[in-house]
Design an enzyme around this catalytic site. Structure first.
Site, PDB file in Angstrom:
ATOM      1  N   SER A 139       0.729  -1.583  -0.233  1.00  0.00           N
ATOM      2  CA  SER A 139      -0.141   0.495  -0.086  1.00  0.00           C
ATOM      3  C   SER A 139       0.427   0.788  -0.185  1.00  0.00           C
ATOM      4  O   SER A 139       2.381   1.373   0.669  1.00  0.00           O
ATOM      5  CB  SER A 139      -0.343  -0.321   1.253  1.00  0.00           C
ATOM      6  OG  SER A 139       0.045   0.428   2.382  1.00  0.00           O
ATOM      7  N   ASP A 140       0.161   2.693  -0.471  1.00  0.00           N
ATOM      8  CA  ASP A 140       1.179   3.310  -0.047  1.00  0.00           C
ATOM      9  C   ASP A 140       0.870   3.765   1.043  1.00  0.00           C
ATOM     10  O   ASP A 140      -0.276   3.066   1.987  1.00  0.00           O
ATOM     11  CB  ASP A 140       0.582   4.732  -1.302  1.00  0.00           C
ATOM     12  CG  ASP A 140       1.538   5.942  -1.386  1.00  0.00           C
ATOM     13  OD1 ASP A 140       2.080   6.197  -0.332  1.00  0.00           O
ATOM     14  OD2 ASP A 140       0.771   7.118  -2.177  1.00  0.00           O
ATOM     15  N   TRP A 141       2.078   4.553   1.748  1.00  0.00           N
ATOM     16  CA  TRP A 141       1.759   5.004   3.231  1.00  0.00           C
ATOM     17  C   TRP A 141       0.724   5.780   3.835  1.00  0.00           C
ATOM     18  O   TRP A 141       0.463   6.107   3.891  1.00  0.00           O
ATOM     19  CB  TRP A 141       3.014   5.861   3.271  1.00  0.00           C
ATOM     20  CG  TRP A 141       4.066   4.886   3.851  1.00  0.00           C
ATOM     21  CD1 TRP A 141       4.966   5.210   5.066  1.00  0.00           C
ATOM     22  CD2 TRP A 141       4.976   3.629   3.291  1.00  0.00           C
ATOM     23  NE1 TRP A 141       5.946   4.249   4.946  1.00  0.00           N
ATOM     24  CE2 TRP A 141       6.033   3.272   3.399  1.00  0.00           C
ATOM     25  CE3 TRP A 141       4.443   3.316   1.622  1.00  0.00           C
ATOM     26  CZ2 TRP A 141       7.013   2.083   2.921  1.00  0.00           C
ATOM     27  CZ3 TRP A 141       5.802   2.159   1.688  1.00  0.00           C
ATOM     28  CH2 TRP A 141       6.624   1.986   1.508  1.00  0.00           C
TER      29      TRP A 141
END
Ligand code: BGC
Length: 660
Positions: free
Chosen positions: A217-219
């Site tokens: 996932s993106d952060w």
């Protein structure tokens, strides 16, 4: 396999699906290895104990893209990865290959192009370069994250054909290099978060594009644990408090099965194994990384305008002005911003060194970033009046072009524009050097100056590269990887950004030059444009059919000058008649070649099925329609030098009836 899902308890498996802190994966008390990740696309940004360590600031991806050089992209990835090896980082969170739909996007400096073909090829080469060092990559941000405004909540509403032809191909091409991970974006796509988008992750990325690594996932992009596991998003980053409980709860309620959990666990274990079996060695010293940064910047600097051949600088009294000459903007803001220990030498000093006794080079500080007239500007005008040539260094800094927000406009500050115009009124030989992460609207002042050089955010080697280009030691060879419009109003989206929650991509497939060409809108500097000190002529276009839809396009490029130089030649394909609306032409190949003085080089570019196909939504596949196509070879999208018509004839039973 060294690791097996059976080695872990259910609890351990659930914990493995989320990071253990900001950058690392869970190691189940040492039962398995851990993977350390770090940003990013402009050079390593290693954070240790809350502190960012200095590392080489490489040219921004937008500059790498302006090089149109596969070798430069490879070297960029390799150099950044080399520093990862030294600083114990296993996966570099790069490259980013989102399409530049609007020049306002705050992260355009991190991205490659408005054109999916160019963006895909260069992302692929960056990955090849980085992974050749045994360091993994994270191809990001998958997908349709094309601006920063409301990036956590915004829904990109994109029709299937546009998705397939514009927003996915760069990922599709880059995946061929087998990045260890792909990072999903924050936004929603057609109503579903990228992190929960089974169609995009499992069906398209894995099923169709053949990606078999970890989707991360993106952060902070995960909103729901069971939906993301079901969609095929393996690893949530960074650590999030409720993740384990939510996953366990979802499992107990039967929302996710152990089989679904194991799928992701297996992929994360494979990632750990890749990292552990990688052969790694530090190859470059800090000086060598710096030299690579300089070399790539030299390839990516674009000469936009050069009236009366004012460049290269010939000597005489040269005034260098603007604070960027001494403190250049080398990178944009946000997670890609890295800190370098490299101390810049002023552009004026480097120019002076290179020109020697022929030139008298001086520097005057003049603040152009902020509004308002400062005393230093007036002093500069007095000096400009008394100079043969004035080099003005202006542009944006990392507070203007950054992750998390978009630009408000694409013009320079009023102070900078006035400074250019006032200087040009008293000195007819003005050279403007631009520092920015994306297109600048130059229309207010471009006619008043002799030359414009687009440096971009060119990394820590910018002054060495610029001084080399400005003095003719390096012949400029960069070309624009994005169009420079005549104004933000002339772009499709203008200053609009949807309704705050949803943005309909109603421009469809007409993005970048495809848009301007479709509407016959003039641009200031077209896609693919970039001047040289050399003169190249193109001739002898030959097209050889090598398969049903395979062709070898060959042509000669002759360097008519007395010195060696590089030329980027571009191959576009135009569908002459089509049953669907298509762009006037699309980039399908390119080549960057060093050509000796008065030499001719024969260049071959290959075309294949996809060079002619459009995405047929009814058939759910790429489809080539029989008929005439034009193959166009040029020095830019607006400077086509050679063309030839070919006819594609596939078997009748592959074709559908058309109305033409
Ligand atoms: C950015 C990513 C970056 C990550 C880690 C996110 O906010 O969108 O590109 O890799 O942070 O810093």
């Amino acid at each position: 396999m060294k690791y097996d899902v059976k080695m872990l308890t259910l609890d351990e498996k659930l914990k493995l699906l989320t990071g253990v802190d900001y950058w690392r994966t869970y190691s189940a008390d040492g039962k398995i290895g851990e993977v350390v990740m770090s940003d990013g696309p402009c050079g390593l940004r290693k954070v240790r104990d809350g502190k960012t360590e200095a590392s080489a600031c490489m040219p921004s991806p937008s500059v790498v893209a302006n090089s149109w050089s596969k070798e430069a992209a490879f070297l960029d990835g390799k150099t950044i990865a080399d520093e990862c090896v030294e600083k114990d980082v296993d996966v570099i969170l790069a490259p980013g290959t989102n399409i530049k739909r609007t020049p306002l996007c705050g992260r355009n400096f991190e991205y490659l192009s408005e054109d999916p073909y160019l963006a895909g090829v260069l992302a692929r080469e960056f990955i090849n370069g980085a992974q050749s060092k045994g360091v993994g990559t994270s191809l990001k941000h998958y997908c349709c994250n094309n601006r920063e405004f409301e990036r956590f909540n915004q829904n990109s509403e994109v029709d299937e054909r546009t998705l397939r032809e514009i927003y996915l191909p760069a990922f599709e091409e880059a995946v061929k290099a087998e990045p260890w991970t792909v990072m999903c974006s924050y936004n929603l796509i057609n109503g579903i978060y990228a992190s929960e988008n089974k169609y995009l992750i499992d069906d398209v990325l894995r099923g169709e594009f053949g990606f078999n690594g970890v989707v991360v996932s993106d952060w902070g992009a995960v909103h729901n644990q069971f939906r993301r596991v079901r969609a095929g998003l393996d690893l949530e980053m960074p650590y999030s408090d409720g993740a384990y409980n939510d996953l366990k709860d979802a499992y107990e309620r039967g929302y996710i099965t152990e089989e679904q959990i194991d799928r992701s666990v297996k992929r994360i274990l494979e990632l750990i194994e890749k990292k552990e079996s990688a052969v790694k060695s530090v190859e470059y010293s800090a000086e060598e990384r710096h030299a690579n940064a300089v070399a790539i910047a030299k390839e990516g600097i674009v000469l936009l305008k050069n009236d009366d051949d004012i460049l290269p600088l010939k000597g005489g009294k040269i005034l260098v002005s603007g604070e960027y000459a001494r403190a250049p903007q080398i990178c944009g803001g946000g997670s890609a911003r890295n800190t370098t220990a490299y101390v810049q030498t002023g552009l004026d000093k480097l120019i002076s060194e290179k020109l020697g006794a022929e030139a008298e080079v001086s520097y005057l500080f003049s603040r152009t970033r902020t509004q308002g007239i400062s005393d230093s500007l007036n002093k500069t005008y007095v000096a400009a009046y008394d100079s043969d040539t004035v080099v003005i260094c202006v542009g944006n800094d990392y507070t203007v072009e950054s992750e998390d927000f978009d630009r408000q406009g694409i013009r320079l500050s009023k102070t900078a524009e006035d400074f250019i115009l006032n200087t040009a009124a008293i000195n007819k030989n003005v050279v403007v050097v631009l520092y920015a992460g994306s297109a600048i609207d130059v229309s207010e002042w471009v006619e008043s100056v002799k030359a414009v050089v687009f440096a971009g955010f060119a990394g820590e080697g910018v002054n060495e590269a610029l001084s080399s280009v400005l003095t003719g030691e390096t012949v400029p060879s960069g070309k624009l990887s994005e169009s420079f419009p005549t104004g933000i109003e002339e772009t499709y989206t203008g200053l609009e950004h949807g309704n705050g929650f949803a943005e309909r991509y109603s421009d469809g497939i007409f993005v970048g030059y495809r848009y301007y060409e479709h509407l016959r809108l003039p641009v200031e500097f077209p896609f693919g444009h970039g001047l040289s000190y050399a003169k190249f002529t193109y001739s002898d276009l030959k097209i050889k059919k090598t398969g049903e839809t395979e062709y070898e396009v060959s042509y000669n490029v002759t360097n008519e000058s007395d010195f060696a130089a590089k030329e980027v030649s571009q191959v576009y394909v135009k569908d002459v008649f089509s049953s669907v609306l298509r762009p006037k032409k699309e980039l399908k190949g390119f080549s960057k070649d060093e050509i000796g003085a008065h030499e001719t080089k024969n260049i071959t570019v290959k075309l294949d099925y996809r060079s002619f196909a459009y995405y047929n939504v009814s058939l759910k596949k790429w489809y080539v329609e029989n008929g005439a196509f034009e193959v166009l070879v040029g020095a830019s999208s607006a400077d086509i030098r050679l063309s030839e018509r070919i006819t594609v004839e596939l078997a009748e039973d592959t074709q559908y009836s058309t109305g033409y």
